[in-house]
Structure formats: structure tokens, C-alpha cells
Design a protein around this motif. Structure first.
Motif, PDB file in Angstrom:
ATOM      1  N   SER A  33       0.832  -1.198   0.000  1.00 32.34           N
ATOM      2  CA  SER A  33       0.000   0.000   0.000  1.00 32.34           C
ATOM      3  C   SER A  33       0.872   1.255   0.000  1.00 32.34           C
ATOM      4  N   ASP A  34       1.934   1.252   0.815  1.00 33.91           N
ATOM      5  CA  ASP A  34       2.847   2.390   0.851  1.00 33.91           C
ATOM      6  C   ASP A  34       3.537   2.595  -0.496  1.00 33.91           C
ATOM      7  N   GLN A  35       3.964   1.489  -1.105  1.00 37.92           N
ATOM      8  CA  GLN A  35       4.620   1.589  -2.411  1.00 37.92           C
ATOM      9  C   GLN A  35       3.657   2.100  -3.472  1.00 37.92           C
ATOM     10  N   LEU A  36       2.432   1.641  -3.430  1.00 39.98           N
ATOM     11  CA  LEU A  36       1.429   2.092  -4.392  1.00 39.98           C
ATOM     12  C   LEU A  36       1.164   3.584  -4.239  1.00 39.98           C
ATOM     13  N   ALA A  37       1.068   4.045  -3.008  1.00 37.36           N
ATOM     14  CA  ALA A  37       0.847   5.473  -2.764  1.00 37.36           C
ATOM     15  C   ALA A  37       2.027   6.292  -3.294  1.00 37.36           C
ATOM     16  N   GLU A  38       3.246   5.804  -3.095  1.00 38.81           N
ATOM     17  CA  GLU A  38       4.433   6.505  -3.578  1.00 38.81           C
ATOM     18  C   GLU A  38       4.463   6.535  -5.108  1.00 38.81           C
ATOM     19  N   GLN A  39       4.134   5.424  -5.725  1.00 37.53           N
ATOM     20  CA  GLN A  39       4.115   5.373  -7.187  1.00 37.53           C
ATOM     21  C   GLN A  39       3.022   6.267  -7.749  1.00 37.53           C
ATOM     22  N   TRP A  40       1.908   6.367  -7.062  1.00 39.61           N
ATOM     23  CA  TRP A  40       0.833   7.238  -7.526  1.00 39.61           C
ATOM     24  C   TRP A  40       1.285   8.697  -7.517  1.00 39.61           C
ATOM     25  N   VAL A  42       4.336   9.709  -8.023  1.00 39.70           N
ATOM     26  CA  VAL A  42       5.221   9.854  -9.185  1.00 39.70           C
ATOM     27  C   VAL A  42       4.396   9.973 -10.461  1.00 39.70           C
ATOM     28  N   VAL A  43       3.356   9.167 -10.596  1.00 35.80           N
ATOM     29  CA  VAL A  43       2.494   9.225 -11.779  1.00 35.80           C
ATOM     30  C   VAL A  43       1.847  10.608 -11.887  1.00 35.80           C
ATOM     31  N   GLU A  44       1.370  11.139 -10.783  1.00 35.79           N
ATOM     32  CA  GLU A  44       0.742  12.459 -10.803  1.00 35.79           C
ATOM     33  C   GLU A  44       1.747  13.542 -11.184  1.00 35.79           C
ATOM     34  N   GLN A  45       2.978  13.433 -10.681  1.00 37.21           N
ATOM     35  CA  GLN A  45       4.017  14.400 -11.054  1.00 37.21           C
ATOM     36  C   GLN A  45       4.312  14.320 -12.545  1.00 37.21           C
ATOM     37  N   MET A  46       4.397  13.108 -13.065  1.00 37.24           N
ATOM     38  CA  MET A  46       4.675  12.929 -14.492  1.00 37.24           C
ATOM     39  C   MET A  46       3.514  13.454 -15.340  1.00 37.24           C
ATOM     40  N   ARG A  47       2.304  13.236 -14.882  1.00 35.16           N
ATOM     41  CA  ARG A  47       1.132  13.732 -15.607  1.00 35.16           C
ATOM     42  C   ARG A  47       1.135  15.264 -15.651  1.00 35.16           C
ATOM     43  N   ALA A  48       1.474  15.889 -14.522  1.00 30.28           N
ATOM     44  CA  ALA A  48       1.537  17.343 -14.478  1.00 30.28           C
ATOM     45  C   ALA A  48       2.624  17.863 -15.422  1.00 30.28           C
ATOM     46  N   LYS A  49       3.775  17.201 -15.419  1.00 35.34           N
ATOM     47  CA  LYS A  49       4.872  17.610 -16.301  1.00 35.34           C
ATOM     48  C   LYS A  49       4.483  17.436 -17.770  1.00 35.34           C
ATOM     49  N   LEU A  50       3.817  16.343 -18.102  1.00 33.40           N
ATOM     50  CA  LEU A  50       3.365  16.115 -19.466  1.00 33.40           C
ATOM     51  C   LEU A  50       2.380  17.208 -19.900  1.00 33.40           C
ATOM     52  N   ASN A  51       1.468  17.577 -19.018  1.00 34.55           N
ATOM     53  CA  ASN A  51       0.518  18.645 -19.339  1.00 34.55           C
ATOM     54  C   ASN A  51       1.236  19.968 -19.568  1.00 34.55           C
ATOM     55  N   GLN A  52       2.250  20.254 -18.744  1.00 36.62           N
ATOM     56  CA  GLN A  52       3.031  21.484 -18.929  1.00 36.62           C
ATOM     57  C   GLN A  52       3.747  21.476 -20.273  1.00 36.62           C
ATOM     58  N   LEU A  53       4.354  20.338 -20.602  1.00 34.82           N
ATOM     59  CA  LEU A  53       5.081  20.247 -21.870  1.00 34.82           C
ATOM     60  C   LEU A  53       4.138  20.335 -23.067  1.00 34.82           C
ATOM     61  N   ALA A  54       2.972  19.731 -22.966  1.00 35.46           N
ATOM     62  CA  ALA A  54       2.001  19.803 -24.053  1.00 35.46           C
ATOM     63  C   ALA A  54       1.539  21.241 -24.251  1.00 35.46           C
ATOM     64  N   GLU A  55       1.274  21.944 -23.166  1.00 40.09           N
ATOM     65  CA  GLU A  55       0.861  23.351 -23.253  1.00 40.09           C
ATOM     66  C   GLU A  55       1.972  24.196 -23.867  1.00 40.09           C
ATOM     67  N   ARG A  56       3.199  23.944 -23.439  1.00 35.38           N
ATOM     68  CA  ARG A  56       4.343  24.689 -23.974  1.00 35.38           C
ATOM     69  C   ARG A  56       4.501  24.420 -25.473  1.00 35.38           C
ATOM     70  N   PHE A  57       4.339  23.172 -25.871  1.00 35.49           N
ATOM     71  CA  PHE A  57       4.437  22.811 -27.282  1.00 35.49           C
ATOM     72  C   PHE A  57       3.373  23.533 -28.102  1.00 35.49           C
ATOM     73  N   LEU A  58       2.139  23.562 -27.590  1.00 33.25           N
ATOM     74  CA  LEU A  58       1.064  24.242 -28.318  1.00 33.25           C
ATOM     75  C   LEU A  58       1.347  25.730 -28.468  1.00 33.25           C
ATOM     76  N   ILE A  59       1.872  26.337 -27.429  1.00 32.17           N
ATOM     77  CA  ILE A  59       2.213  27.763 -27.498  1.00 32.17           C
ATOM     78  C   ILE A  59       3.311  27.991 -28.528  1.00 32.17           C
ATOM     79  N   LEU A  60       4.343  27.149 -28.507  1.00 33.50           N
ATOM     80  CA  LEU A  60       5.425  27.283 -29.487  1.00 33.50           C
ATOM     81  C   LEU A  60       4.917  27.063 -30.901  1.00 33.50           C
TER      82      LEU A  60
END
Length: 76
Positions: A33-40, A42-60
Motif C-alpha cells: 500500500s505504501d509503495q502504491l501510494a508513492e508510485q501514484w 510519481v504518476v501524478e508528477q509525471m502527468r503534471a509535467k506532461l501537461n506542462q510540456l504539451a501546453e508549452r508545445f502548443l504555445i510554441l
């Protein structure tokens, strides 16, 4: 009487073994359960970063110059 005490000892030993097994399973479930929470996280951080990069790409992409029209080279 020996037969009854042997059965009681056997039952007590089996119960102790089951309790030990359940304790190990509970610890394993807690660790998973602890490992799953930690991995979640990381997934949320990666999702946020992907959204930032997608927005940046669209602006460029919006700010980029139009591609020059494809024309025949002058030697044709």
C-alpha cells in the motif's frame, strides 16, 4: 488425557502458525500500500509535467512562423 493435551498443543501450534502467517500478510499488504501510494505520487508528477510540456508545445506551435510554400527550384 495425553491424547487431549496433544490435540490442544497441536491446535495451539496451528493457531500460532496461522496468526504468524496473518501478521506477515498484514505487513506485506501495508508495504504494498505504501509503495502504491508513492508510485501514484510519481504518476501524478509525471502527468503534471506532461501537461506542462504539451501546453508549452502548443504555445510554441502557435507562435512559429508559417512554413514556406513548396516551390520548384529555379533550375527547373
Amino acid at each position: 488425557m495425553t491424547d487431549t493435551s496433544t490435540r490442544d498443543d497441536d491446535s495451539a501450534g496451528r493457531i500460532a502458525a496461522l496468526e504468524e502467517h496473518v501478521a506477515h500478510q498484514a505487513r506485506t499488504i501495508e508495504e504494498l500500500s505504501d509503495q502504491l501510494a508513492e508510485q501514484w505520487k510519481v504518476v501524478e508528477q509525471m502527468r503534471a509535467k506532461l501537461n506542462q510540456l504539451a501546453e508549452r508545445f502548443l504555445i510554441l506551435e502557435e507562435n512559429s512562423l508559417e512554413a514556406p510554400p513548396i516551390t520548384r527550384p529555379p533550375h527547373y
